[in-house]
Design a protein around this motif. Structure first.
Motif, PDB file in Angstrom:
ATOM      1  N   GLU A   1       0.832  -1.209   0.000  1.00  0.00           N
ATOM      2  CA  GLU A   1       0.000   0.000   0.000  1.00  0.00           C
ATOM      3  C   GLU A   1       0.862   1.253   0.000  1.00  0.00           C
ATOM      4  OE1 GLU A   1      -3.562   2.285   0.016  1.00  0.00           O
ATOM      5  OE2 GLU A   1      -3.031   0.272  -0.612  1.00  0.00           O
ATOM      6  N   TYR A   2       1.932   1.249   0.777  1.00  0.00           N
ATOM      7  CA  TYR A   2       2.849   2.392   0.804  1.00  0.00           C
ATOM      8  C   TYR A   2       3.434   2.629  -0.581  1.00  0.00           C
ATOM      9  CZ  TYR A   2       7.078   5.084   1.626  1.00  0.00           C
ATOM     10  OH  TYR A   2       8.063   6.031   1.554  1.00  0.00           O
ATOM     11  N   MET A   3       3.866   1.588  -1.262  1.00  0.00           N
ATOM     12  CA  MET A   3       4.460   1.714  -2.592  1.00  0.00           C
ATOM     13  C   MET A   3       3.431   2.220  -3.605  1.00  0.00           C
ATOM     14  SD  MET A   3       7.565   1.046  -2.061  1.00  0.00           S
ATOM     15  CE  MET A   3       8.237   0.868  -3.687  1.00  0.00           C
ATOM     16  N   ARG A   4       2.186   1.780  -3.487  1.00  0.00           N
ATOM     17  CA  ARG A   4       1.132   2.244  -4.390  1.00  0.00           C
ATOM     18  C   ARG A   4       0.894   3.742  -4.196  1.00  0.00           C
ATOM     19  NH1 ARG A   4      -3.672   3.866  -4.445  1.00  0.00           N
ATOM     20  NH2 ARG A   4      -4.050   3.561  -2.241  1.00  0.00           N
ATOM     21  N   ILE A   5       0.836   4.176  -2.949  1.00  0.00           N
ATOM     22  CA  ILE A   5       0.638   5.591  -2.648  1.00  0.00           C
ATOM     23  C   ILE A   5       1.829   6.407  -3.145  1.00  0.00           C
ATOM     24  CG2 ILE A   5       0.485   7.266  -0.756  1.00  0.00           C
ATOM     25  CD1 ILE A   5      -1.140   5.105   0.768  1.00  0.00           C
ATOM     26  N   GLN A   6       3.041   5.922  -2.941  1.00  0.00           N
ATOM     27  CA  GLN A   6       4.247   6.617  -3.391  1.00  0.00           C
ATOM     28  C   GLN A   6       4.243   6.781  -4.907  1.00  0.00           C
ATOM     29  OE1 GLN A   6       6.542   8.006  -1.456  1.00  0.00           O
ATOM     30  NE2 GLN A   6       7.791   8.694  -3.160  1.00  0.00           N
ATOM     31  N   LYS A   7       3.891   5.734  -5.631  1.00  0.00           N
ATOM     32  CA  LYS A   7       3.849   5.797  -7.094  1.00  0.00           C
ATOM     33  C   LYS A   7       2.786   6.797  -7.556  1.00  0.00           C
ATOM     34  CE  LYS A   7       3.278   3.116 -11.266  1.00  0.00           C
ATOM     35  NZ  LYS A   7       2.864   1.904 -11.887  1.00  0.00           N
ATOM     36  N   SER A   8       1.635   6.781  -6.914  1.00  0.00           N
ATOM     37  CA  SER A   8       0.565   7.709  -7.256  1.00  0.00           C
ATOM     38  C   SER A   8       0.998   9.152  -7.007  1.00  0.00           C
ATOM     39  CB  SER A   8      -0.680   7.380  -6.434  1.00  0.00           C
ATOM     40  OG  SER A   8      -1.707   8.285  -6.700  1.00  0.00           O
ATOM     41  N   LEU A   9       1.684   9.401  -5.905  1.00  0.00           N
ATOM     42  CA  LEU A   9       2.185  10.737  -5.596  1.00  0.00           C
ATOM     43  C   LEU A   9       3.203  11.194  -6.642  1.00  0.00           C
ATOM     44  CD1 LEU A   9       2.420  13.203  -3.734  1.00  0.00           C
ATOM     45  CD2 LEU A   9       4.122  11.929  -2.427  1.00  0.00           C
ATOM     46  N   GLU A  10       4.119  10.324  -7.017  1.00  0.00           N
ATOM     47  CA  GLU A  10       5.122  10.669  -8.033  1.00  0.00           C
ATOM     48  C   GLU A  10       4.465  11.004  -9.367  1.00  0.00           C
ATOM     49  OE1 GLU A  10       7.784   7.343  -8.044  1.00  0.00           O
ATOM     50  OE2 GLU A  10       8.683   7.912  -6.118  1.00  0.00           O
ATOM     51  N   GLU A  11       3.451  10.247  -9.755  1.00  0.00           N
ATOM     52  CA  GLU A  11       2.742  10.523 -11.010  1.00  0.00           C
ATOM     53  C   GLU A  11       2.025  11.868 -10.946  1.00  0.00           C
ATOM     54  OE1 GLU A  11       0.246   7.107 -11.450  1.00  0.00           O
ATOM     55  OE2 GLU A  11       1.885   5.855 -12.197  1.00  0.00           O
ATOM     56  N   SER A  12       1.415  12.159  -9.813  1.00  0.00           N
ATOM     57  CA  SER A  12       0.717  13.423  -9.631  1.00  0.00           C
ATOM     58  C   SER A  12       1.690  14.600  -9.684  1.00  0.00           C
ATOM     59  CB  SER A  12      -0.033  13.410  -8.297  1.00  0.00           C
ATOM     60  OG  SER A  12      -0.652  14.638  -8.069  1.00  0.00           O
ATOM     61  N   GLU A  13       2.844  14.456  -9.009  1.00  0.00           N
ATOM     62  CA  GLU A  13       3.854  15.512  -9.033  1.00  0.00           C
ATOM     63  C   GLU A  13       4.367  15.747 -10.449  1.00  0.00           C
ATOM     64  OE1 GLU A  13       6.752  14.151  -6.220  1.00  0.00           O
ATOM     65  OE2 GLU A  13       5.720  15.099  -4.536  1.00  0.00           O
ATOM     66  N   TYR A  14       4.573  14.683 -11.207  1.00  0.00           N
ATOM     67  CA  TYR A  14       5.041  14.806 -12.587  1.00  0.00           C
ATOM     68  C   TYR A  14       4.020  15.581 -13.429  1.00  0.00           C
ATOM     69  CZ  TYR A  14       6.273  13.656 -17.360  1.00  0.00           C
ATOM     70  OH  TYR A  14       6.570  13.739 -18.695  1.00  0.00           O
ATOM     71  N   CYS A  15       2.749  15.234 -13.294  1.00  0.00           N
ATOM     72  CA  CYS A  15       1.693  15.934 -14.039  1.00  0.00           C
ATOM     73  C   CYS A  15       1.649  17.414 -13.669  1.00  0.00           C
ATOM     74  CB  CYS A  15       0.332  15.286 -13.791  1.00  0.00           C
ATOM     75  SG  CYS A  15       0.142  13.679 -14.556  1.00  0.00           S
TER      76      CYS A  15
END
Length: 96
Positions: free
Chosen positions: A30-44
């Motif tokens: 779950e932590y890794m999923r949230i981290q990946k989602s945050l990175e994608e959001s920051e990139y956008c």
């Protein structure tokens, strides 16, 4: 509290003493999923801000931390790097 697992296994005797290995396992899925989602959001967000036609400059404690490429020409500079070395007074008091 997040789940974690504890396991213990005896290991072969060493010098006639039994050794017990103890391991703790935690599921980071779950932590890794949230981290990946945050990175994608920051990139956008960064991509959007960089390509906006409006000048955007982020300042903190009197120093520029970020400027998009649209901020270069209106402030008489040639690169974003030149904007980043300017203090707040450059933008408020006028260009020197």
């Amino acid at each position: 509290m997040e789940p974690f697992w504890i396991s213990q296994h005896p290991i072969c005797p060493v010098n006639d003493e039994r050794i017990l290995a103890v391991g703790i396992y935690k599921d980071f899925t779950e932590y890794m999923r949230i981290q990946k989602s945050l990175e994608e959001s920051e990139y956008c967000f960064r991509t959007l801000v960089e390509y906006l036609p409006e000048s955007i400059i982020k300042q903190r404690n009197g120093k520029c931390e970020f400027a998009n490429s649209s901020a270069v020409k209106p402030f008489g500079k040639e690169t974003v790097k030149e904007i980043l070395i300017c203090s707040n007074s450059y933008f408020i008091a006028g260009r020197n």
